[in-house]
Design a protein around this motif. Sequence first.
Motif, short mmCIF file in Angstrom:
data_model
loop_
_atom_site.label_atom_id
_atom_site.label_comp_id
_atom_site.label_asym_id
_atom_site.label_seq_id
_atom_site.Cartn_x
_atom_site.Cartn_y
_atom_site.Cartn_z
N HIS A 17 -9.23 -0.59 -3.17
CA HIS A 17 -8.15 0.42 -3.15
C HIS A 17 -8.67 1.85 -3.02
N HIS A 54 0.87 -1.17 0.00
CA HIS A 54 0.00 0.00 0.00
C HIS A 54 0.91 1.22 0.00
N CYS A 97 -4.69 5.87 -0.15
CA CYS A 97 -3.75 4.81 -0.50
C CYS A 97 -3.36 5.09 -1.95
N MET A 116 -9.81 3.00 0.34
CA MET A 116 -8.86 2.88 1.45
C MET A 116 -8.44 4.29 1.87
N CYS A 129 -4.11 -1.72 -4.71
CA CYS A 129 -3.97 -2.86 -3.80
C CYS A 129 -5.18 -3.78 -3.86
CU1 CUA Z 1 -4.13 0.07 -0.18
CU2 CUA Z 1 -4.37 0.83 -2.42
#
Ligand code: CUA
Length: 321
Positions: free
Chosen positions: A198, A155, A190, A201, A194
């Motif tokens: 994502h 991340h 983030c 996040m 991921c």
């Molecule tokens: Cu955790 Cu993108």
Amino acid sequence: MIWQLSSLFSSIAHANGTFMPPDGDTIAPLYDHLYLVMVLMSAIASLIVIGGMVYFSIKYRRQTGRKSAYITHNTTLEFLWSFIPFCLFMVAFGWGWYVYYQMRTMPEDAFEVNVLAQQWSWNFMYKSGKKTTADMYVPVNTPVRLIMTSKDVIHSMYIPAFRQKQDVVPGRYTQTWFQAPHVGNFHIFCAEYCGMGHSAMLGIVHVLSKADFDKWLETNPYKGLTPVQVGQHLFQQKCSVCHNPTTERKVGPGLQHVFGSMVQLQGQPPHLADENYIRTHILHPSTYSVQGFPKGVMPSFQGQLSEEELTGLIEYVKSLK
Ligand code: CUA
């Protein structure tokens, strides 16, 4: 339309004049000044190159009877167009190095926060034993050092107002630091793809006055709350990225009417969704694989929840009738 665009424009172009979010830490102004100078230098260079090109192509356009002189080279000109850019690049390099050095030199007496990233939330742990998800609380005017690791994939902790971005890598610690000179709230993103959640996040850095921060550090966040309220609070922070409190599916199933029902599983007989089923699902999600949902997507929350919090979550799921 024009008016909306111009108000959007002026809300982006803050007092720092760089189209960046307002400065949230002591690095931000250093970064902004360098950025502004780089943009100005590039703008001036573009003007000289493109302006010169247009000017010469008009001035020396083809004309009948005109023939250009035969020129081999011009040492002074060649030296200048190499040496001046060289000096400018060295200024940019030296200045950039200076700002980067400030960013990467961790102060020794910093207040430390441990960060655990996982699919798809930010978890913060304090020396007092307090833990939070999504919301990081820090004192104003104090150097804060983040010691970060990931539970699953890479991340990246990105706080635009602080001009800071640092990858968070499983199996090792990475770090970053900041000092916020004003009280306020700043977004955390983030910045490394991921997986499915994502873009959700997200988090907030709450910069509090020293007195407010000390008070926050000592208070029990669940004081006076019923288990369902504790669960609802946790659900919003930890679960709502993937689960709706309605029947509508998200990444995972919607959780309304789940409690007390028979859940259809893949390759296993149907299972009654009772307290133990929900508990196992939170701590060891790979035990059951719910029909119609990909296997192994849900992360385990083992070691991240106290018994009080687990009970709260189960009671909350129960309350979604
Ligand atoms: Cu955790 Cu993108």
